[in-house]
Design a protein around this motif. Sequence first.
Motif, PDB file in Angstrom:
ATOM      1  N   ASP A   1       0.828  -1.206   0.000  1.00 46.96           N
ATOM      2  CA  ASP A   1       0.000   0.000   0.000  1.00 46.96           C
ATOM      3  C   ASP A   1       0.865   1.259   0.000  1.00 46.96           C
ATOM      4  OD1 ASP A   1      -2.492  -1.097  -0.134  1.00 46.96           O
ATOM      5  OD2 ASP A   1      -2.928  -0.966   2.003  1.00 46.96           O
TER       6      ASP A   1
ATOM      7  N   THR B   1      -2.312   5.614  -2.843  1.00 47.36           N
ATOM      8  CA  THR B   1      -3.294   4.560  -3.054  1.00 47.36           C
ATOM      9  C   THR B   1      -2.980   3.828  -4.339  1.00 47.36           C
ATOM     10  OG1 THR B   1      -4.788   5.917  -4.381  1.00 47.36           O
ATOM     11  CG2 THR B   1      -5.107   5.958  -1.974  1.00 47.36           C
TER      12      THR B   1
ATOM     13  N   GLN C   1      -6.342  -4.738  -5.948  1.00 45.73           N
ATOM     14  CA  GLN C   1      -6.963  -3.761  -5.041  1.00 45.73           C
ATOM     15  C   GLN C   1      -7.511  -2.576  -5.821  1.00 45.73           C
ATOM     16  OE1 GLN C   1      -4.930  -3.053  -1.305  1.00 45.73           O
ATOM     17  NE2 GLN C   1      -5.498  -0.891  -1.348  1.00 45.73           N
TER      18      GLN C   1
ATOM     19  N   THR D   1     -11.721  -2.629  -5.423  1.00 44.66           N
ATOM     20  CA  THR D   1     -12.267  -1.553  -4.587  1.00 44.66           C
ATOM     21  C   THR D   1     -13.042  -0.519  -5.379  1.00 44.66           C
ATOM     22  OG1 THR D   1     -10.163  -0.337  -4.725  1.00 44.66           O
ATOM     23  CG2 THR D   1     -10.461  -1.828  -2.844  1.00 44.66           C
TER      24      THR D   1
ATOM     25  N   LEU E   1      -8.938  -6.830   1.209  1.00 44.93           N
ATOM     26  CA  LEU E   1      -9.795  -6.422   0.105  1.00 44.93           C
ATOM     27  C   LEU E   1     -11.246  -6.283   0.562  1.00 44.93           C
ATOM     28  CD1 LEU E   1      -8.452  -8.570  -2.893  1.00 44.93           C
ATOM     29  CD2 LEU E   1      -8.120  -6.124  -2.500  1.00 44.93           C
ATOM     30  N   ASN E   2     -11.695  -7.217   1.389  1.00 42.51           N
ATOM     31  CA  ASN E   2     -13.075  -7.178   1.854  1.00 42.51           C
ATOM     32  C   ASN E   2     -13.351  -5.928   2.693  1.00 42.51           C
ATOM     33  OD1 ASN E   2     -15.701  -8.587   2.155  1.00 42.51           O
ATOM     34  ND2 ASN E   2     -15.133  -8.585   4.328  1.00 42.51           N
TER      35      ASN E   2
ATOM     36  N   LEU F   1     -11.967  -3.064   2.287  1.00 41.56           N
ATOM     37  CA  LEU F   1     -11.870  -1.866   1.452  1.00 41.56           C
ATOM     38  C   LEU F   1     -12.933  -1.810   0.358  1.00 41.56           C
ATOM     39  CD1 LEU F   1      -7.985  -1.837   0.940  1.00 41.56           C
ATOM     40  CD2 LEU F   1      -9.300  -0.354   2.471  1.00 41.56           C
ATOM     41  N   ALA F   2     -13.433  -2.975  -0.055  1.00 41.27           N
ATOM     42  CA  ALA F   2     -14.321  -3.042  -1.218  1.00 41.27           C
ATOM     43  C   ALA F   2     -15.787  -2.908  -0.832  1.00 41.27           C
ATOM     44  CB  ALA F   2     -14.104  -4.367  -1.953  1.00 41.27           C
ATOM     45  N   LYS F   3     -16.609  -2.546  -1.813  1.00 40.67           N
ATOM     46  CA  LYS F   3     -18.063  -2.496  -1.622  1.00 40.67           C
ATOM     47  C   LYS F   3     -18.674  -3.877  -1.807  1.00 40.67           C
ATOM     48  CE  LYS F   3     -18.325   2.259  -3.371  1.00 40.67           C
ATOM     49  NZ  LYS F   3     -16.923   2.338  -3.849  1.00 40.67           N
TER      50      LYS F   3
END
Length: 379
Positions: free
Chosen positions: A97, A157, A205, A209, A237-238, A240-242
């Motif tokens: 990151d 990012t 990512q 995301t 990932l979970n 950060l993601a929708k």
Amino acid sequence: MSIRVLVVDDSSFFRRRLTEILAADPELLVIGTANNGKEAVEKAAELKPDVITMDVEMPVMDGIQAVREILKTQRVPILMFSSLTHAGAKATLDALDAGAVDFLPKKFEDIARDKGEAIEVLRQRVKAVARRRLFVRPATTATPPPVRPAPSALARTPLARAELLRSTERTEPVEAVSSANFRPSGKQYKLVAIGTSTGGPVALQTIITALPANFPLPIVLVQHMPAAFTGAFASRLNSLAKIEVKEAADGDILRPGVAYLAPGGKQMLVEGSDSQAKLRIKDDDSPRITFKPSVDITFGTAAKVFSDKVLAIVLTGMGSDGRDGCRLLKQFGSKIWSQDEASCVVYGMPQAVTSAGLADAEVNLADVASRLVAEVGHG
């Protein structure tokens, strides 16, 4: 011309061992070493290496902070070395990151089947990420270089990094790369399959995301990654993601809006029918299979279940894993996208697919998510 390497680690034994391995390759030249992050920042500024190998856990300043500090002033690829523990996985993902391009386990035997192969993998990985820097270095001309975002933007990012690559590194236009010019095909899909290796965590990512919560299809993800890392990566990932992201488990039913990450050290197969597909997670000790997980295996089994209804995407990575799976998908009538060279950390896997004539489109990393949403939304 040799690739100039700065080796950073607080263990004198590891610094010496890594220096010996790299120095034995005529293409690599170790120009200096550092035993903590603060010294690494100073040596990087002084020596201007082509690539840096960096330990994660060090005194005075850790590797994560060192990556951030170095990337504020110079664009140099940094390859992290990490212990294969849960804490090591989390710290390594934090380093990615921060701007590091890839990682390797500190125990060389964990990256290959024997010592000699592990050493060669290590050397090739250093060369691959170093060539990325050589590729993006601007040519010397009488014309002043274009104004670029501050180097620190590279470390903020994954999406900022991808946008920076898209805006500053493409030297020749590639047809239909821009989302603004993209027109959905109208094809129907039931699965998205993504495969990647070197540089993949940041690429995944960036894409995952950016997907909306109502994404209409299941997604299978294959990232070359040790078993100790895939659970931590899926959790990150979970968070950060929708959409939902999980490490795949044996028997998982594929559900819309869920991304399933193949567990490290195993193979992920797609079974069942296109209306009731599930995942099978298996051990595979076959000497013919180099990667665990393998993109070829997941893509190949997806082709047999979903036929022409797969949108497969091959992202940055060394080697050619994914090419044979894409060939089978193509024979069934599915669509293949490959990441373009300008936005790859290593162009090997996408290049293998494109050179074989299997790619329907080459897509810049910064455009993949928006194009993906537009394409499957018209299914």
